[in-house]
Design an enzyme around this catalytic site. Structure first.
Site, mmCIF file in Angstrom:
data_model
loop_
_atom_site.group_PDB
_atom_site.id
_atom_site.type_symbol
_atom_site.label_atom_id
_atom_site.label_comp_id
_atom_site.label_asym_id
_atom_site.label_seq_id
_atom_site.Cartn_x
_atom_site.Cartn_y
_atom_site.Cartn_z
ATOM 1 N N HIS A 75 1.135 -1.141 -0.078
ATOM 2 C CA HIS A 75 -0.088 0.251 0.104
ATOM 3 C C HIS A 75 1.187 1.660 -0.103
ATOM 4 O O HIS A 75 1.851 1.560 0.739
ATOM 5 C CB HIS A 75 -0.763 0.020 1.452
ATOM 6 N N TYR A 204 -8.785 5.318 7.927
ATOM 7 C CA TYR A 204 -8.447 5.462 9.709
ATOM 8 C C TYR A 204 -9.593 6.939 9.609
ATOM 9 O O TYR A 204 -9.281 7.541 9.148
ATOM 10 C CB TYR A 204 -7.210 6.410 10.309
ATOM 11 N N PRO A 296 -2.411 0.259 18.856
ATOM 12 C CA PRO A 296 -2.133 -0.099 17.876
ATOM 13 C C PRO A 296 -2.627 0.356 16.724
ATOM 14 O O PRO A 296 -1.838 0.708 15.736
ATOM 15 C CB PRO A 296 -2.956 -1.553 17.409
ATOM 16 N N LYS A 300 2.763 0.252 14.694
ATOM 17 C CA LYS A 300 4.104 -0.733 15.406
ATOM 18 C C LYS A 300 4.972 -1.432 15.666
ATOM 19 O O LYS A 300 5.678 -1.373 15.582
ATOM 20 C CB LYS A 300 4.966 1.316 16.327
ATOM 21 N N TYR A 388 4.657 6.465 9.977
ATOM 22 C CA TYR A 388 4.026 5.500 9.448
ATOM 23 C C TYR A 388 4.685 4.211 8.435
ATOM 24 O O TYR A 388 4.278 2.996 8.994
ATOM 25 C CB TYR A 388 2.647 5.469 8.569
#
Ligand code: FAD
Ligand code: PHB
Length: 394
Positions: A75, A204, A296, A300, A388
């Site tokens: 992604h 998200y 979460p 990570k 990220y």
């Protein structure tokens, strides 16, 4: 009591313990891996899904990435949704081409177990009463029960890869550990559903009713999360209630919504930030969740565990090949630097995307302003993106 000897005794066959055992094998170093649960339980435990580039590279270097290469989903971006709109963050473009790969933690664990069995080196499931001893001597010991007999394993080094609830961290006298901890007043209800992903990338979302996350495992399976109370009972959530809440919290004004399908699995996880310093006591080295937990939201935890064991395996290689202890002595400090970077990021993502009952009207407005700034500023999006996708393993 049956006695045996190895170079590295590894407690825990999660991603950290299994990857450490495999990296040591590639360096020609003996290890024994001890796991308290059954093989089926370890393989079926659905948890993380986001692999940083560093984790993918590590699996490739360790020659355990054949299936990951075939089935993993790369992604380049993620979506952040709030106020009824979805905003894409093009992580690859912002980070010079770095990306994440979606591949279930249980698939990583399955591949690593297969690799371990292929080496013929010991991996024992369903061991009981594990205890670590003589940690300040050159020959620490692990005692455990297995197959109806008591065993004592003498090691050069013990690796505590036994997760947050394991026994290794608690074997360190309290005066030698400093604990930093924060609990969040919410948890996640995680759901695995037989429904094809309707977005190619993760979403998200912050909604007035709380956080929701859209993720996936394959072209036929979605993985979804809903913010809930930390002590919520998953059985109180019927399938209809779960879908109604997911659709409310995730749908956006452009007509996007997750596809509905049979729910295959559901469970509630609490959220905490936790760091134990240092990650070493004598000849015991902690790695992964045994030493640190992140909420979460930043994806990570698994990646930190992989970075730890890569560093530990290299340090042990230096010990055995050239009798050098400097890398082993630097293991904890270097790991804590990476951990705190991930702690900050995971805390930030969590506070930006969750609702809390103690939020004041000021907090709500500030949270909204934070999200607007994030999706409107290239600098802010770059900051999210570089954290990220993860900094390279060091
Ligand atoms: P664990 O996976 O906990 O493994 C420890 C092992 O030790 C277990 O198998 C346990 O049974 C065993 N054990 C415990 N006690 C003993 C004992 N006394 N003797 C022998 N064995 C013992 N991370 C990400 O990077 N990306 C994500 O997207 C992400 N999403 C997550 C979503 C959820 C819902 C959750 C709960 C976690 C998520 N994480 C994520 C975090 C990630 O799952 C963990 O950080 C990861 O499992 C850590 O691996 P570990 O090997 O250190 O510990
Ligand atoms: C997952 O796919 O399980 C997942 C994705 C992103 C997260 C956490 C979990 O932040």
């Amino acid at each position: 009591m049956r006695s045996a000897r190895t170079q590295v005794g590894i407690v825990g066959a999660g991603p950290a313990g299994l990857m450490l055992g495999h990296l040591l094998h590639l360096h020609g170093i003996d290890s024994v891996i001890l796991e308290s649960r059954s093989r089926e339980h370890v393989i079926e435990r659905v948890r993380a899904g986001v692999l940083e580039q560093g984790t993918v590279d590590l699996m490739s270097d360790a020659r355990v990435a054949d299936r990951l290469r075939r089935e993993g989903m790369r992604h380049d971006g993620i979506h952040i949704a709030f106020g009824g709109a979805r905003h894409r963050i093009d992580m690859a473009e912002l980070t010079g081409g770095r990306a994440i790969t979606i591949y279930g933690q249980n698939e990583v664990v399955k591949d690593l177990i297969d690799a371990r069995l292929g080496t013929g080196r010991p991996l024992h499931f369903e061991v009981d009463a594990v205890g670590v001893h003589d940690l300040l001597t050159p020959h620490p010991k692990i005692r455990f029960d297995h197959g109806g007999a008591a065993h004592e394993l003498t090691c050069d080094v013990v690796a505590g890869c036994d997760g947050f609830h394991g026994i290794c961290r608690s074997a360190i006298p309290a005066e030698h550990l400093r604990i930093y901890e924060r609990e969040y007043p919410f948890g996640w209800l995680g759901v695995l559903a037989a429904a094809p992903p309707t977005s190619e990338e993760l979403v998200y979302s912050l909604h007035d009713r709380g956080f929701a996350l859209f993720s996936m495992r394959s072209p036929a399976i979605t993985r979804l999360y809903l913010q809930c109370a930390p002590d919520e009972n998953a059985d109180d959530w019927s399938d209809d209630r779960i879908w109604a809440e997911l659709i409310t919290r995730l749908s956006t004004a452009d007509g996007w919504a997750p596809a509905v399908g049979p729910i295959l699995q559901k469970g509630v996880t609490g959220m905490r930030s936790f760091v134990a310093e240092p990650m070493r006591y004598g000849r015991l080295f902690l790695a992964g969740d045994a030493a640190h937990i992140v909420p979460p939201t930043g994806a990570k935890g698994l990646n930190l565990a992989m970075a730890d064991v890569r560093r530990l395996a290299d340090a042990l290689d230096a010990l055995y090949t050239s009798r050098r202890e400097d890398a082993l002595n630097a293991y904890s400090d270097r790991g804590l630097r990476r951990t705190w970077r991930a702690q900050r990021f995971s805390w930030w993502m969590t506070s930006m995307l969750h609702r809390s009952e103690s939020d004041t009207p000021f907090d709500r407005r500030r949270q909204h302003a934070e999200l607007e700034y994030l999706v409107g500023s290239r600098a802010a999006m770059t900051s999210l993106a570089e954290n990220y996708v993860g900094v390279p393993f060091d």
